[in-house]
Motif scaffolding. Structure first.
Motif, PDB file in Angstrom:
ATOM      1  N   ASN A 149    -114.529 -42.727   6.942  1.00 14.35           N
ATOM      2  CA  ASN A 149    -113.318 -43.296   6.782  1.00 14.35           C
ATOM      3  C   ASN A 149    -112.609 -43.202   8.452  1.00 14.35           C
ATOM      4  O   ASN A 149    -111.306 -42.703   8.418  1.00 14.35           O
ATOM      5  N   ARG A 150    -113.189 -43.616   9.166  1.00 15.53           N
ATOM      6  CA  ARG A 150    -112.835 -43.578  10.644  1.00 15.53           C
ATOM      7  C   ARG A 150    -113.129 -44.831  11.494  1.00 15.53           C
ATOM      8  O   ARG A 150    -114.028 -45.108  12.043  1.00 15.53           O
ATOM      9  N   VAL A 151    -112.336 -45.993  11.159  1.00 19.13           N
ATOM     10  CA  VAL A 151    -112.792 -47.034  11.739  1.00 19.13           C
ATOM     11  C   VAL A 151    -112.026 -47.369  12.918  1.00 19.13           C
ATOM     12  O   VAL A 151    -111.061 -47.453  13.168  1.00 19.13           O
ATOM     13  N   GLY A 165    -105.545 -30.736  18.254  1.00 20.82           N
ATOM     14  CA  GLY A 165    -104.894 -31.069  16.893  1.00 20.82           C
ATOM     15  C   GLY A 165    -106.125 -30.889  15.988  1.00 20.82           C
ATOM     16  O   GLY A 165    -107.114 -30.323  16.122  1.00 20.82           O
ATOM     17  N   GLY A 166    -105.744 -31.669  14.808  1.00 21.96           N
ATOM     18  CA  GLY A 166    -104.888 -32.781  14.524  1.00 21.96           C
ATOM     19  C   GLY A 166    -104.944 -33.939  15.482  1.00 21.96           C
ATOM     20  O   GLY A 166    -105.847 -34.017  16.379  1.00 21.96           O
ATOM     21  N   THR A 167    -103.700 -34.536  15.873  1.00 23.77           N
ATOM     22  CA  THR A 167    -103.804 -35.540  16.773  1.00 23.77           C
ATOM     23  C   THR A 167    -102.664 -35.611  17.722  1.00 23.77           C
ATOM     24  O   THR A 167    -101.549 -35.779  17.089  1.00 23.77           O
ATOM     25  N   PRO A 168    -102.759 -34.950  18.902  1.00 21.45           N
ATOM     26  CA  PRO A 168    -101.519 -34.954  19.707  1.00 21.45           C
ATOM     27  C   PRO A 168    -100.842 -35.994  20.096  1.00 21.45           C
ATOM     28  O   PRO A 168     -99.697 -36.127  20.185  1.00 21.45           O
ATOM     29  N   ILE A 187    -107.232 -37.269  22.353  1.00 24.75           N
ATOM     30  CA  ILE A 187    -106.561 -38.332  21.898  1.00 24.75           C
ATOM     31  C   ILE A 187    -107.420 -38.939  21.008  1.00 24.75           C
ATOM     32  O   ILE A 187    -108.742 -39.080  20.680  1.00 24.75           O
ATOM     33  N   ASP A 188    -106.696 -39.732  20.083  1.00 23.24           N
ATOM     34  CA  ASP A 188    -107.395 -40.434  18.962  1.00 23.24           C
ATOM     35  C   ASP A 188    -107.273 -41.752  19.517  1.00 23.24           C
ATOM     36  O   ASP A 188    -106.220 -42.596  19.448  1.00 23.24           O
ATOM     37  N   PRO A 189    -108.186 -42.608  19.835  1.00 18.82           N
ATOM     38  CA  PRO A 189    -108.197 -44.035  20.442  1.00 18.82           C
ATOM     39  C   PRO A 189    -107.590 -45.151  19.493  1.00 18.82           C
ATOM     40  O   PRO A 189    -106.854 -45.939  19.947  1.00 18.82           O
ATOM     41  N   ARG A 190    -107.475 -44.575  18.206  1.00 19.67           N
ATOM     42  CA  ARG A 190    -106.847 -45.519  17.353  1.00 19.67           C
ATOM     43  C   ARG A 190    -105.331 -45.332  17.396  1.00 19.67           C
ATOM     44  O   ARG A 190    -104.460 -46.181  16.836  1.00 19.67           O
ATOM     45  N   THR A 191    -104.837 -44.480  17.899  1.00 20.95           N
ATOM     46  CA  THR A 191    -103.404 -44.304  18.056  1.00 20.95           C
ATOM     47  C   THR A 191    -102.778 -44.531  19.405  1.00 20.95           C
ATOM     48  O   THR A 191    -101.630 -44.163  19.400  1.00 20.95           O
ATOM     49  N   PHE A 223    -100.774 -33.038  13.147  1.00 24.84           N
ATOM     50  CA  PHE A 223    -100.525 -34.169  12.147  1.00 24.84           C
ATOM     51  C   PHE A 223    -101.709 -35.380  12.655  1.00 24.84           C
ATOM     52  O   PHE A 223    -101.958 -35.535  13.587  1.00 24.84           O
ATOM     53  N   CYS A 224    -102.153 -35.944  11.464  1.00 22.24           N
ATOM     54  CA  CYS A 224    -102.875 -37.170  11.826  1.00 22.24           C
ATOM     55  C   CYS A 224    -102.215 -38.203  10.695  1.00 22.24           C
ATOM     56  O   CYS A 224    -101.829 -37.731   9.733  1.00 22.24           O
ATOM     57  N   GLN A 225    -102.547 -39.455  11.227  1.00 22.56           N
ATOM     58  CA  GLN A 225    -102.372 -40.418  10.279  1.00 22.56           C
ATOM     59  C   GLN A 225    -103.068 -40.913   8.979  1.00 22.56           C
ATOM     60  O   GLN A 225    -102.548 -41.161   8.139  1.00 22.56           O
ATOM     61  N   SER A 226    -104.465 -40.645   9.211  1.00 24.40           N
ATOM     62  CA  SER A 226    -105.117 -40.938   8.076  1.00 24.40           C
ATOM     63  C   SER A 226    -106.296 -39.578   8.028  1.00 24.40           C
ATOM     64  O   SER A 226    -106.735 -39.101   9.266  1.00 24.40           O
ATOM     65  N   ILE A 227    -106.932 -39.546   7.239  1.00 26.76           N
ATOM     66  CA  ILE A 227    -108.265 -38.527   6.963  1.00 26.76           C
ATOM     67  C   ILE A 227    -109.409 -39.059   7.456  1.00 26.76           C
ATOM     68  O   ILE A 227    -109.864 -40.163   7.051  1.00 26.76           O
ATOM     69  N   CYS A 228    -110.236 -38.513   8.137  1.00 30.76           N
ATOM     70  CA  CYS A 228    -111.592 -38.453   8.412  1.00 30.76           C
ATOM     71  C   CYS A 228    -112.519 -37.668   7.543  1.00 30.76           C
ATOM     72  O   CYS A 228    -112.167 -36.400   7.450  1.00 30.76           O
ATOM     73  N   TYR A 229    -113.357 -38.100   6.601  1.00 28.79           N
ATOM     74  CA  TYR A 229    -113.831 -37.452   5.529  1.00 28.79           C
ATOM     75  C   TYR A 229    -114.504 -36.111   6.064  1.00 28.79           C
ATOM     76  O   TYR A 229    -115.052 -35.318   5.558  1.00 28.79           O
ATOM     77  N   TYR A 230    -115.195 -36.117   7.307  1.00 29.00           N
ATOM     78  CA  TYR A 230    -116.005 -35.062   7.706  1.00 29.00           C
ATOM     79  C   TYR A 230    -115.123 -34.058   8.381  1.00 29.00           C
ATOM     80  O   TYR A 230    -115.604 -32.716   8.766  1.00 29.00           O
ATOM     81  N   CYS A 231    -113.827 -34.080   8.525  1.00 27.94           N
ATOM     82  CA  CYS A 231    -112.980 -33.075   9.017  1.00 27.94           C
ATOM     83  C   CYS A 231    -112.816 -31.621   8.679  1.00 27.94           C
ATOM     84  O   CYS A 231    -112.843 -31.735   7.419  1.00 27.94           O
ATOM     85  N   ALA A 232    -112.853 -30.676   9.462  1.00 27.81           N
ATOM     86  CA  ALA A 232    -112.753 -29.437   9.104  1.00 27.81           C
ATOM     87  C   ALA A 232    -111.633 -28.729  10.068  1.00 27.81           C
ATOM     88  O   ALA A 232    -111.701 -27.455  10.108  1.00 27.81           O
ATOM     89  N   CYS A 233    -110.882 -29.449  10.645  1.00 25.06           N
ATOM     90  CA  CYS A 233    -109.670 -28.954  11.547  1.00 25.06           C
ATOM     91  C   CYS A 233    -108.535 -28.797  10.347  1.00 25.06           C
ATOM     92  O   CYS A 233    -108.422 -28.910   9.373  1.00 25.06           O
ATOM     93  N   ASN A 234    -107.533 -27.983  11.243  1.00 29.19           N
ATOM     94  CA  ASN A 234    -106.514 -27.518  10.464  1.00 29.19           C
ATOM     95  C   ASN A 234    -105.475 -28.804  10.682  1.00 29.19           C
ATOM     96  O   ASN A 234    -104.767 -28.616  11.917  1.00 29.19           O
ATOM     97  N   LYS A 235    -105.179 -29.431   9.555  1.00 28.09           N
ATOM     98  CA  LYS A 235    -104.399 -30.710   9.976  1.00 28.09           C
ATOM     99  C   LYS A 235    -103.581 -30.905   9.003  1.00 28.09           C
ATOM    100  O   LYS A 235    -103.844 -30.504   7.727  1.00 28.09           O
ATOM    101  N   VAL A 236    -102.477 -32.026   9.079  1.00 27.61           N
ATOM    102  CA  VAL A 236    -101.544 -32.286   8.073  1.00 27.61           C
ATOM    103  C   VAL A 236    -101.720 -33.650   8.118  1.00 27.61           C
ATOM    104  O   VAL A 236    -101.307 -34.521   9.185  1.00 27.61           O
ATOM    105  N   ILE A 237    -101.963 -34.412   6.977  1.00 26.76           N
ATOM    106  CA  ILE A 237    -102.136 -35.898   7.174  1.00 26.76           C
ATOM    107  C   ILE A 237    -100.765 -36.663   6.298  1.00 26.76           C
ATOM    108  O   ILE A 237    -100.326 -36.110   5.440  1.00 26.76           O
ATOM    109  N   THR A 238    -100.306 -37.058   7.284  1.00 30.37           N
ATOM    110  CA  THR A 238     -99.032 -37.916   6.827  1.00 30.37           C
ATOM    111  C   THR A 238     -98.557 -38.990   7.679  1.00 30.37           C
ATOM    112  O   THR A 238     -98.729 -39.068   8.983  1.00 30.37           O
TER     113      THR A 238
HETATM  114  S1  SF4 Z   1    -108.188 -37.419  13.589  1.00 28.29           S
HETATM  115 FE1  SF4 Z   1    -109.371 -35.489  13.922  1.00 28.29          FE
HETATM  116  S2  SF4 Z   1    -108.018 -33.711  12.991  1.00 28.29           S
HETATM  117 FE2  SF4 Z   1    -107.349 -35.810  12.211  1.00 28.29          FE
HETATM  118  S3  SF4 Z   1    -108.364 -36.070  10.222  1.00 28.29           S
HETATM  119 FE3  SF4 Z   1    -109.678 -36.962  11.993  1.00 28.29          FE
HETATM  120  S4  SF4 Z   1    -111.155 -35.665  12.505  1.00 28.29           S
HETATM  121 FE4  SF4 Z   1    -109.547 -34.314  11.286  1.00 28.29          FE
END
Ligand code: SF4
Length: 470
Positions: free
Chosen positions: A192-194, A119-122, A155-159, A67-82
């Motif tokens: 889209n990753r501020v 992840g995603g974002t653990p 980790i995602d420092p934004r979270t 899971f991730c809270q928001s989408i980063c436009y460059y992302c190529a990971c297997n994730k679910v934005i919610t």
């Molecule tokens: S946080 Fe990581 S996994 Fe989630 S959308 Fe951004 S780049 Fe993709």
């Protein structure tokens, strides 16, 4: 002894000549060769095989939190934005069932020396959810003490805030890696990753203070609005933050494969010549600052375990990139996660629905995989050695395998001739060595030994499946 890796040379003419799309070789054969005929039963046989051979090798565990809270436009990971946290609750219920199934299978041979949360974002999980999941993992697996084990989390420092970092250390993680990508605010908006520089610095400082043994930063070059100037500034800030490891990935723009990338403005992307200059700048600035070029896109401080393992010839490559443990079997839990046991690979279902459905049937959610044959195993060793050490003792292969290298690999050696002529590879009676000029093209050199690329095309032509090697 492995070749010195301090040195890498950039020859833009040769890079332009050889730079083509190719696998990153986190495994060989690569994951696009996995087949649906390998399933749950094959996996059980693989584990039984390990048990029959004594089952004493330590394990690596990988846990995928999609899971991730928001989408980063460059992302190529297997994730679910919610933003719907209840989805994580459901996922954890199923993930814990999978962990219990794996725990039962590995009973008595379940000592874990490496744990990686990716992840995603653990850190999408709350403290309580993480506590619960870790307690469950400890119920089913035996973990080496903190001083002996490598327990890492992305980790995602934004979270996270400073308190969360301390909590993660308390929960047993001792290595931390974080996405930065670029400190430039304009580039951050374009993807889209501020993420403010102050927040990132605070997280790094907290990681050190909390006692994490290794702090790692991910950067990307080739993003929209990046210039040599913004890159220079970002590198200066990164060096000032002094992480133990730095990964610098080339942005692979493949909007036909990854939908979020369609939101990237192609007109704002640097051209390939500028990208190469950016890479050259990264290598120069980081090696001048004392970092060792490990390979592919990785740098580490000379005393970091990765650099030490490389000096000792013990570096390994797995689905998380470079690793210091070579003899471990990797048990991966979670949607889309890939395990590597002995001579087989297996991948879990890629969608949440299919993943849940399999577990509801009372089965491990294995969707596809591959049982390696002798030729695969031989080529896997060769590709590992080249990716990790930039050299290969052909004699050591002949000592371990009943082959004459020059005959078995005659077509490959013939294909390597153009690399030799261009000074990218040296070959003598014993050693096949990737020269400093060839190091950035090591993927292309490994591709020569990839029998699947030559004879058995997978889904789609090569340029559509793989990223450019630079
Ligand atoms: S946080 Fe990581 S996994 Fe989630 S959308 Fe951004 S780049 Fe993709």
């Amino acid at each position: 002894m492995p070749a010195s890796t301090q040195h890498v040379e950039i020859d833009s003419g040769l890079i332009a000549k050889f730079n083509q799309s190719g696998p990153r070789y986190t495994s060989y054969p690569t994951a696009d060769r996995f087949s649906g005929s390998y399933g749950f039963g094959s996996y059980l046989e693989g584990v039984a095989g390990l048990r029959a051979r004594g089952g004493l090798a330590p394990l690596s565990l990988y846990i995928h939190i999609p899971f991730c809270q928001s989408i980063c436009y460059y992302c190529a990971c297997n994730k679910v934005i919610t933003k719907d946290r209840s989805k994580a609750e459901t996922y954890l219920d199923y993930l814990k069932q999978e962990v219990a199934m794996q725990g039962r299978l590995f009973a008595g041979m379940n000592r874990v020396e490496q744990l990686h949360f990716g992840g995603g974002t653990p850190t999408y999980l709350s403290d309580e959810q993480m506590d619960d999941l870790l307690a469950h993992l400890h119920q089913w697996f035996e973990f080496a003490p903190d001083a002996e084990g490598e327990y890492s989390i992305e980790i995602d420092p934004r979270t996270v805030d400073v308190a969360r970092i301390y909590k993660l250390r308390e929960q047993g993680f001792n290595r931390i890696s974080m996405g930065v990508q670029d400190f430039d605010p304009d580039v951050q908006i374009a993807v889209n990753r501020v993420q403010s520089e102050a927040d990132t610095r605070a997280v790094i400082a907290a990681s050190r203070a909390a006692g994490f043994r290794s702090v790692s930063i991910d950067l990307i070059y080739g993003l929209p609005r990046q210039t040599l100037c913004t890159m220079e500034q970002t590198l200066a800030k990164v060096i000032d933050c002094s992480p133990d490891r730095i990964s610098i990935y080339s942005y692979a723009h493949m909007p036909h494969l990854f939908k979020p990338q369609r939101r990237i403005n192609e007109d704002e992307m640097p051209d390939s010549a500028t990208k190469l200059d950016m890479l050259a700048l990264c290598i120069k600035r980081l090696t001048d600052a004392g970092y060792v070029y490990i390979g592919m896109d990785h740098f580490a401080k000379p005393n970091d375990e990765l650099a030490v393992a490389q000096r000792l010839g013990r570096l390994h490559r797995n689905f998380q990139g470079y690793s210091t443990r070579s003899e471990t079997n990797l048990v991966a839990c979670g949607v889309s996660a890939i395990s590597s046991l002995g001579s087989s690979y297996s991948q879990n279902e890629k969608t949440l629905d299919a993943y849940y459905e399999r577990i509801d049937e009372g089965k491990l959610p294995v969707a596809r995989g591959l049982q390696l044959d002798n030729d695969d195993l031989l080529r896997r060793i060769i590709i590992q050695r080249l990716m990790c050490n930039f050299e290969l003792s052909m004699q050591s292969i002949e000592q371990a395998w009943p082959i004459r290298f020059s005959s078995y690999f005659a077509p490959e050696l013939a294909r390597l001739k153009s690399f030799v002529d261009d000074g990218l590879v040296d070959i003598d009676n014993e050693w096949l060595t990737v020269t400093p000029k060839g190091r950035l093209l090591v993927r292309n050199i490994c591709m020569v030994f990839d029998s699947y690329l030559a004879s058995k095309p997978a889904i789609g032509p090569i340029p559509l499946r793989y990223s450019k090697t630079i």
